[in-house]
Design a protein around this motif. Structure first.
Motif, PDB file in Angstrom:
ATOM      1  N   ASN A   1      44.991  44.287  33.228  1.00 25.39           N
ATOM      2  CA  ASN A   1      44.561  45.038  34.034  1.00 25.39           C
ATOM      3  C   ASN A   1      44.542  44.797  35.491  1.00 25.39           C
ATOM      4  OD1 ASN A   1      41.977  43.729  34.259  1.00 25.39           O
ATOM      5  ND2 ASN A   1      41.871  44.400  32.147  1.00 25.39           N
ATOM      6  N   VAL A   2      43.867  45.466  36.294  1.00 24.05           N
ATOM      7  CA  VAL A   2      44.099  45.375  37.937  1.00 24.05           C
ATOM      8  C   VAL A   2      42.988  44.316  37.887  1.00 24.05           C
ATOM      9  CG1 VAL A   2      42.387  47.222  38.472  1.00 24.05           C
ATOM     10  CG2 VAL A   2      43.912  46.440  40.113  1.00 24.05           C
ATOM     11  N   GLU A   3      41.794  44.335  37.240  1.00 18.56           N
ATOM     12  CA  GLU A   3      40.845  43.417  37.450  1.00 18.56           C
ATOM     13  C   GLU A   3      41.522  41.728  37.177  1.00 18.56           C
ATOM     14  OE1 GLU A   3      40.344  46.016  35.785  1.00 18.56           O
ATOM     15  OE2 GLU A   3      39.035  46.886  37.021  1.00 18.56           O
ATOM     16  N   HIS A   4      42.331  41.722  36.167  1.00 20.91           N
ATOM     17  CA  HIS A   4      43.032  40.588  35.840  1.00 20.91           C
ATOM     18  C   HIS A   4      43.798  40.058  37.113  1.00 20.91           C
ATOM     19  CE1 HIS A   4      42.867  40.671  31.064  1.00 20.91           C
ATOM     20  NE2 HIS A   4      41.751  40.505  31.503  1.00 20.91           N
ATOM     21  N   VAL A   5      44.620  40.905  37.584  1.00 22.94           N
ATOM     22  CA  VAL A   5      45.462  40.583  38.986  1.00 22.94           C
ATOM     23  C   VAL A   5      44.561  40.110  39.966  1.00 22.94           C
ATOM     24  CG1 VAL A   5      47.090  41.403  40.212  1.00 22.94           C
ATOM     25  CG2 VAL A   5      47.141  42.380  38.014  1.00 22.94           C
ATOM     26  N   SER A   6      43.382  41.039  40.174  1.00 21.20           N
ATOM     27  CA  SER A   6      42.771  40.669  41.424  1.00 21.20           C
ATOM     28  C   SER A   6      42.112  39.032  41.029  1.00 21.20           C
ATOM     29  CB  SER A   6      41.505  41.517  41.350  1.00 21.20           C
ATOM     30  OG  SER A   6      40.541  41.358  42.437  1.00 21.20           O
ATOM     31  N   HIS A   7      41.389  38.930  40.145  1.00 24.37           N
ATOM     32  CA  HIS A   7      40.945  37.347  39.709  1.00 24.37           C
ATOM     33  C   HIS A   7      41.849  36.358  39.752  1.00 24.37           C
ATOM     34  CE1 HIS A   7      36.906  39.192  39.422  1.00 24.37           C
ATOM     35  NE2 HIS A   7      37.270  39.723  38.187  1.00 24.37           N
ATOM     36  N   VAL A   8      42.915  36.558  39.223  1.00 24.30           N
ATOM     37  CA  VAL A   8      44.085  35.473  39.125  1.00 24.30           C
ATOM     38  C   VAL A   8      44.780  35.321  40.690  1.00 24.30           C
ATOM     39  CG1 VAL A   8      46.538  35.260  38.404  1.00 24.30           C
ATOM     40  CG2 VAL A   8      45.167  36.275  36.792  1.00 24.30           C
ATOM     41  N   ALA A   9      44.707  36.396  41.454  1.00 26.20           N
ATOM     42  CA  ALA A   9      45.331  36.176  42.893  1.00 26.20           C
ATOM     43  C   ALA A   9      44.322  35.619  43.613  1.00 26.20           C
ATOM     44  CB  ALA A   9      45.649  37.618  43.349  1.00 26.20           C
ATOM     45  N   LYS A  10      42.978  35.906  43.477  1.00 28.09           N
ATOM     46  CA  LYS A  10      42.194  34.825  44.398  1.00 28.09           C
ATOM     47  C   LYS A  10      41.946  33.595  43.970  1.00 28.09           C
ATOM     48  CE  LYS A  10      37.065  35.728  45.542  1.00 28.09           C
ATOM     49  NZ  LYS A  10      36.019  36.517  45.483  1.00 28.09           N
ATOM     50  N   LEU A  11      42.200  33.322  42.481  1.00 26.60           N
ATOM     51  CA  LEU A  11      41.886  31.866  42.230  1.00 26.60           C
ATOM     52  C   LEU A  11      43.248  31.200  42.625  1.00 26.60           C
ATOM     53  CD1 LEU A  11      40.546  29.680  40.393  1.00 26.60           C
ATOM     54  CD2 LEU A  11      41.720  30.532  38.509  1.00 26.60           C
ATOM     55  N   CYS A  12      44.194  31.626  42.769  1.00 27.80           N
ATOM     56  CA  CYS A  12      45.490  31.214  43.191  1.00 27.80           C
ATOM     57  C   CYS A  12      45.518  30.747  44.737  1.00 27.80           C
ATOM     58  CB  CYS A  12      46.743  31.788  42.832  1.00 27.80           C
ATOM     59  SG  CYS A  12      47.300  31.800  41.227  1.00 27.80           S
ATOM     60  N   ASN A  13      44.992  32.031  45.270  1.00 23.64           N
ATOM     61  CA  ASN A  13      44.721  31.878  47.012  1.00 23.64           C
ATOM     62  C   ASN A  13      43.801  30.779  47.352  1.00 23.64           C
ATOM     63  OD1 ASN A  13      45.687  33.164  49.433  1.00 23.64           O
ATOM     64  ND2 ASN A  13      43.400  33.682  49.618  1.00 23.64           N
ATOM     65  N   ASN A  14      42.658  30.533  46.566  1.00 23.74           N
ATOM     66  CA  ASN A  14      41.827  29.353  46.831  1.00 23.74           C
ATOM     67  C   ASN A  14      42.095  28.094  46.669  1.00 23.74           C
ATOM     68  OD1 ASN A  14      39.947  31.674  47.441  1.00 23.74           O
ATOM     69  ND2 ASN A  14      38.772  31.477  45.652  1.00 23.74           N
ATOM     70  N   ASN A  15      43.153  27.805  45.628  1.00 26.76           N
ATOM     71  CA  ASN A  15      43.792  26.686  45.280  1.00 26.76           C
ATOM     72  C   ASN A  15      45.075  26.501  45.992  1.00 26.76           C
ATOM     73  OD1 ASN A  15      41.945  25.386  43.109  1.00 26.76           O
ATOM     74  ND2 ASN A  15      41.853  27.558  42.751  1.00 26.76           N
ATOM     75  N   ASN A  16      45.583  27.416  46.742  1.00 23.10           N
ATOM     76  CA  ASN A  16      47.004  27.404  47.577  1.00 23.10           C
ATOM     77  C   ASN A  16      48.091  27.341  46.403  1.00 23.10           C
ATOM     78  OD1 ASN A  16      46.101  27.582  50.108  1.00 23.10           O
ATOM     79  ND2 ASN A  16      45.345  25.227  49.921  1.00 23.10           N
ATOM     80  N   ILE A  17      47.836  27.767  45.340  1.00 21.36           N
ATOM     81  CA  ILE A  17      48.974  27.845  44.194  1.00 21.36           C
ATOM     82  C   ILE A  17      49.980  29.173  44.437  1.00 21.36           C
ATOM     83  CG2 ILE A  17      49.504  28.067  41.787  1.00 21.36           C
ATOM     84  CD1 ILE A  17      48.095  25.311  42.668  1.00 21.36           C
ATOM     85  N   PRO A  18      51.392  28.837  44.547  1.00 22.62           N
ATOM     86  CA  PRO A  18      52.265  30.195  44.571  1.00 22.62           C
ATOM     87  C   PRO A  18      51.990  31.140  43.419  1.00 22.62           C
ATOM     88  CG  PRO A  18      53.392  28.085  45.115  1.00 22.62           C
ATOM     89  CD  PRO A  18      51.976  27.632  44.426  1.00 22.62           C
ATOM     90  N   LEU A  19      52.156  32.374  43.797  1.00 22.54           N
ATOM     91  CA  LEU A  19      52.052  33.515  42.701  1.00 22.54           C
ATOM     92  C   LEU A  19      53.039  34.213  42.997  1.00 22.54           C
ATOM     93  CD1 LEU A  19      49.991  34.760  40.666  1.00 22.54           C
ATOM     94  CD2 LEU A  19      49.182  35.898  42.551  1.00 22.54           C
ATOM     95  N   ILE A  20      54.031  34.468  41.639  1.00 24.04           N
ATOM     96  CA  ILE A  20      55.041  35.305  41.823  1.00 24.04           C
ATOM     97  C   ILE A  20      55.195  36.395  40.628  1.00 24.04           C
ATOM     98  CG2 ILE A  20      57.675  35.387  41.116  1.00 24.04           C
ATOM     99  CD1 ILE A  20      56.069  31.970  41.790  1.00 24.04           C
TER     100      ILE A  20
END
Length: 493
Positions: free
Chosen positions: A82-101
């Motif tokens: 769901n979109v909540e999953h996407v939002s939390h995953v993106a935020k976590l990756c962004n806070n840790n400078n992890i590439p997201l594809i």
């Protein structure tokens, strides 16, 4: 003394300048941290343990598309529901400078999903709900994992269809991300003309609708066109999680035809003549004699091995007959022959399925090969010149090349078969591809009509829009994705 307000504005300008310069450096040399076991556990806490995989087979599957680019697997794959999953995953990756594809169906042709910087692949296929179909308004809203064929199967009893058809059963939001088109573009346009609204998750986790929440009007003048900013962004600005799309009524009558010509120029001239006469065509597809040979062998047809056109007409019985008569005259005027009709649904479907399978038909001639495809598009009047010059280059290079494409909108492909065991063959194909793209650019065209830039066309993009245009694109990128985590290494040189 400067005022406090001026000082704040100056700081903002400096910060923006530095961010843009850092973005260029990041794409080239910045080393992203590896995904830690702590981050894996945090991701599992967001989407559930079963929706996070580090298995080699799963990573490998998500590390490549249908292109010639070597697989670059991500460090792990996360499946969002769901979109909540996407939002939390993106935020976590962004806070840790992890590439997201972001990952749809993996049917692209430019290495757009290859995880060349490692990181997390976000698979959106479990978000597969068709949320709304508004028959009276000719539109629908779908989640990211809904594919083109799934939607049209769902629409079967409504009298409506989503006509954008790139061949592969791609995800609709993936088609938005690459600005896909296909065989019907001459009649219905590309994804860029058929997206009304998008739900997008930004790298920092914010969720917004590009045209406003719930908006689905056919036109708007309200502010910047944010929808089309994300159409064709190739996953570099954010993650498209929902799309509102135009639908069309199924035509009363449809007829398909094929015919052959003595030369490539005769076939392409016919296409130009048909369009200049204002005839409403649904599809005009071109296959050269090399492609027709592969077409016959793979799909069990017996067409004359010669440059050929595949055409589809739509309308009511009266208009259809007039269109057919006029096109027949134009074909004869250009020395066309073997004009064959397919009016029964079964034969029409077989014909167009065979056309869609042409890439696989070509690959079957050299087992173990991968397709290397050009994707140029030029103004219709320049088509004869660019196709003839492309064929001359291919013949001079002594390499097998298939020419096919959606010539009705000026877009065609030269397809080469390459194999890692044959480095000379690959080098020739890459050189030819760049030469053909440059010819198209010289003729007021583009290096990519529908596949996107991805990994393989970054230098050609610079040549096409110039350093200033590319710098502006980088500024847009830095605004939405200042940490450069979204699909890094793609699009920009």
């Amino acid at each position: 003394m400067f005022s406090k307000r001026f000082a704040v504005q100056l700081q903002s300008c400096v910060r923006q300048f530095c961010t843009t310069k850092c973005l260029t450096a990041n794409a080239q040399a910045f080393e992203y941290p590896s995904v830690s076991s702590k981050l894996v556990k945090e991701l599992q806490g967001i989407v559930g343990q079963s929706n996070v995989s580090t298995a080699e087979a799963v990573r490998e599957q998500h590390g490549h598309d249908e292109s010639y680019h070597k697989s670059s697997p991500p460090e792990l794959v996360v499946f969002a529901e769901n979109v909540e999953h996407v939002s939390h995953v993106a935020k976590l990756c962004n806070n840790n400078n992890i590439p997201l594809i972001p990952f749809g169906t993996g049917t692209g042709l430019e290495g757009g999903i290859n995880a060349i910087k490692g990181g997390v692949c976000l698979d959106l296929n479990k978000m597969n709900n068709i949320l709304a179909v508004n028959q009276e308004d000719f539109d629908c809203t779908v989640e990211a994992g809904v594919s083109r064929q799934t939607l049209n199967s769902y629409l079967r009893d409504t009298g409506l269809v989503f006509p954008i058809d790139p061949g592969a059963d791609a995800s609709l939001c993936g088609m938005c991300a690459t600005s896909a088109s296909g065989t019907n573009a001459v009649r219905y346009g590309t994804m860029r003309e058929n997206v009304l609204n998008l739900e997008v998750v930004l790298p920092d986790g914010r969720v917004f609708d590009t045209a406003g929440k719930g908006r689905r009007t056919k036109k708007t003048s309200a502010g910047y066109n944010l929808t089309n900013l994300f159409v064709g962004s190739e996953g570099t600005l954010g993650i498209i999680t929902k799309a509102t799309l135009r639908l069309y009524g199924i035509p009363e009558c449809t007829a398909s035809a094929v015919c052959s010509f003595p030369s490539v120029k005769n076939a392409v001239d016919t296409t130009v003549n048909i369009l200049q006469c204002g005839i409403q065509m649904a599809r005009i597809e071109f296959l050269d004699e090399v492609a027709i040979d592969a077409f016959n062998k793979y799909s069990k047809y017996d067409m004359k091995v010669a440059p050929s056109l595949f055409m589809e007409f739509t309308g009511n019985e009266g208009t259809l007959a007039k269109q057919v008569d006029l096109v027949s005259e134009i074909v004869n005027m250009n020395e066309g022959s073997d004009f064959k009709w397919a009016e029964e649904a079964e034969e029409k479907n077989r014909l167009w399925k065979a056309r869609h399978d042409i890439v696989y038909a070509c690959m079957a001639l050299q087992p173990g090969s991968k397709p290397y495809s050009t994707d140029v598009c030029v103004p219709i009047s320049r088509l004869p010149d660019v196709i003839v010059r492309s064929k001359e280059l291919i013949d001079a290079a002594g390499i097998i090349g298939f020419t096919l494409g959606h010539v009705g909108d000026g877009n065609f492909h030269n397809l080469f078969l390459i194999n890692d065991d044959m480095p000379d063959q690959k080098a020739k194909a890459i050189k030819l591809s760049k030469q053909i793209a440059k010819i198209a650019q010289e003729l007021d065209g583009t290096c990519t009509g529908e596949h996107g830039i991805g990994l393989g066309k970054k230098e050609l993009l610079l040549r096409e829009i110039g350093e200033e245009g590319l710098e502006i694109m980088k500024q847009v990128k830095s605004t939405f994705d200042p940490n450069n985590i979204m699909n890094p290494g793609k699009v920009f040189v």
